[in-house]
Design an enzyme around this catalytic site. Structure first.
Site, PDB file in Angstrom:
ATOM      1  N   ARG A 106      65.650  52.910  -3.539  1.00 38.20           N
ATOM      2  CA  ARG A 106      65.094  51.554  -3.959  1.00 38.20           C
ATOM      3  C   ARG A 106      65.934  50.702  -2.762  1.00 38.20           C
ATOM      4  O   ARG A 106      67.122  51.233  -2.620  1.00 38.20           O
ATOM      5  CB  ARG A 106      66.126  51.063  -5.230  1.00 38.20           C
ATOM      6  N   HIS A 133      56.031  48.564  -4.956  1.00 37.71           N
ATOM      7  CA  HIS A 133      56.338  48.811  -6.304  1.00 37.71           C
ATOM      8  C   HIS A 133      55.909  49.586  -6.913  1.00 37.71           C
ATOM      9  O   HIS A 133      55.209  49.099  -7.857  1.00 37.71           O
ATOM     10  CB  HIS A 133      57.311  47.811  -6.552  1.00 37.71           C
ATOM     11  N   GLN A 136      56.737  50.279 -10.746  1.00 41.17           N
ATOM     12  CA  GLN A 136      56.608  49.340 -11.588  1.00 41.17           C
ATOM     13  C   GLN A 136      55.055  48.831 -11.796  1.00 41.17           C
ATOM     14  O   GLN A 136      54.356  49.316 -13.192  1.00 41.17           O
ATOM     15  CB  GLN A 136      56.594  47.868 -11.071  1.00 41.17           C
ATOM     16  N   ASP A 226      55.606  36.485 -10.962  1.00 39.01           N
ATOM     17  CA  ASP A 226      57.141  37.442 -10.698  1.00 39.01           C
ATOM     18  C   ASP A 226      57.252  36.100 -11.262  1.00 39.01           C
ATOM     19  O   ASP A 226      57.126  35.355 -10.138  1.00 39.01           O
ATOM     20  CB  ASP A 226      56.505  38.434 -10.026  1.00 39.01           C
ATOM     21  N   CYS A 266      57.333  41.579 -14.302  1.00 36.07           N
ATOM     22  CA  CYS A 266      57.677  42.512 -14.634  1.00 36.07           C
ATOM     23  C   CYS A 266      59.002  42.351 -14.801  1.00 36.07           C
ATOM     24  O   CYS A 266      59.764  44.180 -14.247  1.00 36.07           O
ATOM     25  CB  CYS A 266      57.988  43.307 -12.592  1.00 36.07           C
ATOM     26  N   ARG A 294      57.511  51.852 -17.601  1.00 32.87           N
ATOM     27  CA  ARG A 294      58.678  52.517 -16.919  1.00 32.87           C
ATOM     28  C   ARG A 294      59.131  53.953 -16.889  1.00 32.87           C
ATOM     29  O   ARG A 294      59.021  55.180 -16.517  1.00 32.87           O
ATOM     30  CB  ARG A 294      59.675  51.385 -16.296  1.00 32.87           C
TER      31      ARG A 294
END
Length: 311
Positions: A106, A133, A136, A226, A266, A294
């Site tokens: 990450r 990502h 996600q 987002d 998200c 997830r």
């Protein structure tokens, strides 16, 4: 002898449609077993390294829980590991990948992830970069698959900045035959080269962009937003609040969606900015379901990458 090069999950563009469907099939199987109280130990004694340059709740906890459910273990590495400071990426990743079975990175820059994948001798999983990502987006698309069957033929409306999550969702929609509509100011749209390459790789991909959020959401199965200011963009926060003021997902905007449309985010959300409380907490919201998925999708990714589920 040709050196072993493992499979990686860097973006959704480096997966085929068949591979995405395979991950979803594994996910469905594991989630069904999880609901029945079974946590199948597919990865006994396997070790996952979590190398994080950015803070996290969902990515870290879901991957750590996933490895525990699968019978393996995980090691969390943050700033104390000295990544990018004490030695080169080349030296760091060659050593780390000799200790563990897979690495979740990450990080701040996608180019570093690609460099790691070049030298690692174990799979590398993108847990978020500035460009992508994929975990996600896989969880989001799996959620839509649960809600509506195959995503093909449906429309996903993105309202807001063309950020890393939007890019991965666009890549996933292109692979799976889902129409992607974006509502955003002109200055915050995808780069032309990104779209040109995506359409060249997926000629049937339907993509539209508009400055009008109501137009974007009209035929959407899902309305997704987002934060307007992502990590690393804090100096632009005030300007972005002004530029995106007309792009808030609120009850008025959701009233223009088709029957059965859902709201997605998200997380974490800045309530009162990109989304109002009545939407994110309302009956159309599936944000908690996305977050829960997830765990199941990442279990499937690990099983697929490490070859323990017929992948």
């Amino acid at each position: 002898m040709t050196p072993y090069k493992p499979r990686h999950l860097l973006t959704l563009r480096n997966l085929s449609r068949a591979e995405i469907e395979r991950i979803f099939s594994i996910c469905e199987d594991l989630k069904t077993k999880f609901a029945a109280g079974e946590r199948e130990p597919l990865l006994p004694r396997r070790v996952l390294a979590l190398l994080f340059e950015k803070p996290s709740l969902r990515t870290r906890v879901s991957f750590e829980a996933a490895m525990t459910h699968l019978g393996g273990s995980s090691i969390f590495l943050s700033d104390d590991a000295g990544f990018g400071k004490r030695e080169t990426v080349f030296d760091f990743v060659r050593v780390l990948s000799s200790y563990v079975d897979a690495i979740v990175f990450r990080g701040k820059r996608h180019a570093v992830l690609e460099e790691m994948a070049e030298y690692a001798t174990c799979p590398i999983i993108n847990g978020l970069t500035d460009q992508s990502h994929p975990c996600q987006a896989l969880a989001d698309l799996f959620t839509l698959r649960e809600l509506a069957g195959k995503p093909a033929g449906h429309t996903l409306a993105w309202v807001g900045d063309a950020n890393n999550v939007a890019r991965s969702l666009a890549e996933g929609c292109a692979k799976l035959g889902m129409r992607f509509v974006m509502a955003t100011p002109e200055a915050y749209r995808f780069e032309p080269d990104f779209l040109a390459d995506l359409k060249a790789e997926n000629p049937a991909f339907e993509f539209d962009v508009t400055a009008d959020p109501m137009e974007a959401v009209r035929d959407a199965l899902a309305v997704y937003t987002d934060v307007w200011t992502s990590m690393g963009q804090e100096s632009e926060a005030e300007k972005r609040r002004r530029d995106f003021a007309a792009y808030q997902v609120n009850a008025a905007l959701m009233s223009h969606t088709q029957k059965g449309a859902v709201f997605m985010h998200c997380l974490p959300a800045k309530r009162g900015e990109e989304v109002t409380d009545d939407v994110i907490d309302g009956p159309q919201s599936v944000v908690v379901r996305q977050a829960a998925n997830r765990l199941h999708v990442q279990k499937a990714v690990l099983a697929w990458l490490l070859g323990s589920h017929g992948g």
